[in-house]
Every structure is written in structure tokens, then in C-alpha cells.
Design a protein around this motif. Structure first.
Motif, PDB file in Angstrom:
ATOM      1  N   GLU A   3       0.806  -1.080  -0.032  1.00  0.00           N
ATOM      2  CA  GLU A   3       0.050   0.045  -0.141  1.00  0.00           C
ATOM      3  C   GLU A   3       0.993   1.164  -0.087  1.00  0.00           C
ATOM      4  O   GLU A   3       0.592   2.188  -0.679  1.00  0.00           O
ATOM      5  N   THR A   4       1.860   0.953   0.756  1.00  0.00           N
ATOM      6  CA  THR A   4       2.845   2.414   0.671  1.00  0.00           C
ATOM      7  C   THR A   4       3.419   2.729  -0.624  1.00  0.00           C
ATOM      8  O   THR A   4       3.646   3.780  -1.003  1.00  0.00           O
ATOM      9  N   ILE A   5       3.772   1.617  -1.270  1.00  0.00           N
ATOM     10  CA  ILE A   5       4.532   1.655  -2.647  1.00  0.00           C
ATOM     11  C   ILE A   5       3.255   2.425  -3.250  1.00  0.00           C
ATOM     12  O   ILE A   5       3.751   3.360  -4.126  1.00  0.00           O
ATOM     13  N   GLN A   6       2.314   1.945  -3.437  1.00  0.00           N
ATOM     14  CA  GLN A   6       1.265   2.227  -4.417  1.00  0.00           C
ATOM     15  C   GLN A   6       1.023   3.505  -4.252  1.00  0.00           C
ATOM     16  O   GLN A   6       0.720   4.356  -5.057  1.00  0.00           O
ATOM     17  N   LEU A   7       0.832   4.187  -2.937  1.00  0.00           N
ATOM     18  CA  LEU A   7       0.385   5.535  -2.525  1.00  0.00           C
ATOM     19  C   LEU A   7       1.505   6.380  -2.867  1.00  0.00           C
ATOM     20  O   LEU A   7       1.380   7.443  -3.569  1.00  0.00           O
ATOM     21  N   GLY A   8       2.642   5.961  -2.612  1.00  0.00           N
ATOM     22  CA  GLY A   8       3.921   6.704  -2.987  1.00  0.00           C
ATOM     23  C   GLY A   8       3.953   6.757  -4.556  1.00  0.00           C
ATOM     24  O   GLY A   8       4.343   7.990  -5.063  1.00  0.00           O
ATOM     25  N   MET A   9       3.762   5.906  -5.430  1.00  0.00           N
ATOM     26  CA  MET A   9       3.815   6.064  -6.868  1.00  0.00           C
ATOM     27  C   MET A   9       2.720   6.948  -7.283  1.00  0.00           C
ATOM     28  O   MET A   9       2.898   7.652  -8.256  1.00  0.00           O
ATOM     29  N   ALA A  10       1.330   7.018  -6.596  1.00  0.00           N
ATOM     30  CA  ALA A  10       0.317   7.690  -6.960  1.00  0.00           C
ATOM     31  C   ALA A  10       0.872   9.196  -6.834  1.00  0.00           C
ATOM     32  O   ALA A  10       0.393   9.978  -7.706  1.00  0.00           O
ATOM     33  N   ALA A  11       1.430   9.654  -5.577  1.00  0.00           N
ATOM     34  CA  ALA A  11       1.795  10.851  -5.339  1.00  0.00           C
ATOM     35  C   ALA A  11       2.742  11.432  -6.243  1.00  0.00           C
ATOM     36  O   ALA A  11       2.766  12.559  -6.753  1.00  0.00           O
ATOM     37  N   ARG A  39      -4.970   6.429 -14.483  1.00  0.00           N
ATOM     38  CA  ARG A  39      -6.259   5.210 -14.129  1.00  0.00           C
ATOM     39  C   ARG A  39      -5.699   4.149 -13.406  1.00  0.00           C
ATOM     40  O   ARG A  39      -6.505   3.712 -12.352  1.00  0.00           O
ATOM     41  N   GLU A  40      -4.623   3.704 -13.588  1.00  0.00           N
ATOM     42  CA  GLU A  40      -4.116   2.580 -12.657  1.00  0.00           C
ATOM     43  C   GLU A  40      -3.612   2.985 -11.361  1.00  0.00           C
ATOM     44  O   GLU A  40      -4.077   2.318 -10.482  1.00  0.00           O
ATOM     45  N   SER A  41      -3.217   4.225 -11.112  1.00  0.00           N
ATOM     46  CA  SER A  41      -3.149   4.590  -9.801  1.00  0.00           C
ATOM     47  C   SER A  41      -4.156   4.780  -9.083  1.00  0.00           C
ATOM     48  O   SER A  41      -4.309   4.517  -7.767  1.00  0.00           O
ATOM     49  N   LEU A  42      -5.218   5.526  -9.767  1.00  0.00           N
ATOM     50  CA  LEU A  42      -6.387   5.676  -9.025  1.00  0.00           C
ATOM     51  C   LEU A  42      -7.280   4.327  -8.496  1.00  0.00           C
ATOM     52  O   LEU A  42      -7.556   4.266  -7.492  1.00  0.00           O
ATOM     53  N   GLY A  43      -7.224   3.264  -9.356  1.00  0.00           N
ATOM     54  CA  GLY A  43      -7.513   1.963  -9.051  1.00  0.00           C
ATOM     55  C   GLY A  43      -6.883   1.525  -7.875  1.00  0.00           C
ATOM     56  O   GLY A  43      -7.504   1.084  -6.961  1.00  0.00           O
TER      57      GLY A  43
END
Length: 93
Positions: A3-11, A39-43
Motif C-alpha cells: 500500500e505504501t508503494i502504491q500510494l507513493g507512486m500515485a503521489a 487510471r491505474e493509480s486511481l484504481g
């Protein structure tokens, strides 16, 4: 944690997006690539939010069933969870 990685990439993606969107020389392919990554990051962010919401609900249910949670346990300045409020929540100011 994933989750931390995904949120960091989205930011990071959100930080980069305005630069590309403001670039008048950016081509359709670059903008389509950005749109797909957004779109991927939003998902990913939506899955994280849903997962955390489910974990929070489970935690609150466990605490309520065990009697471990009391309104007096809420730190000063914070609201108790919605299922433990004795009156409606105040709107944020």
C-alpha cells in the motif's frame, strides 16, 4: 508494505502530471500514457481505501464486541467513530 508503494507512486505521478499537461509540445501518446498511469493509480488508491475501510470496520466491530471501546477513550479533539457517537457529527470547519 505494498500500500505504501502504491500510494507513493500515485503521489509521484500526480506531481509529474501538471508538468506534462502544461507542456504544449506533449503529444497524444504521452498524454494517453499519463492518462493510463493515472487510471491505474486511481484504481490502486481506491483498493487501498476500501481495504483500510474494511480493516477499520473490523477493528471497530471487534472493539465494540469486546467492550474495549468507550466514548471516554476518544482523544481530546477527535470524534468517536460514527457507530459510537451519541449525537450527529459536527461539520469540519
Amino acid at each position: 508494505m505494498i500500500e505504501t508503494i502504491q500510494l507513493g507512486m500515485a503521489a509521484e505521478l500526480l506531481d509529474h502530471a501538471p508538468e506534462l499537461l502544461d507542456d504544449v509540445k506533449a503529444g497524444a501518446g504521452e498524454l494517453r500514457f499519463l492518462a493510463n498511469r493515472l487510471r491505474e493509480s486511481l484504481g490502486d488508491v481506491l483498493r487501498v481505501a476500501e481495504s483500510r475501510g474494511e480493516r477499520l470496520e473490523a477493528y471497530e466491530l471487534d472493539a465494540e464486541e469486546s467492550g474495549a471501546y468507550e466514548d471516554d477513550d476518544v482523544p481530546e479533539g477527535q470524534e468517536p467513530p460514527p457507530n459510537r457517537r451519541s449525537e450527529p457529527a459536527r461539520p469540519a470547519s
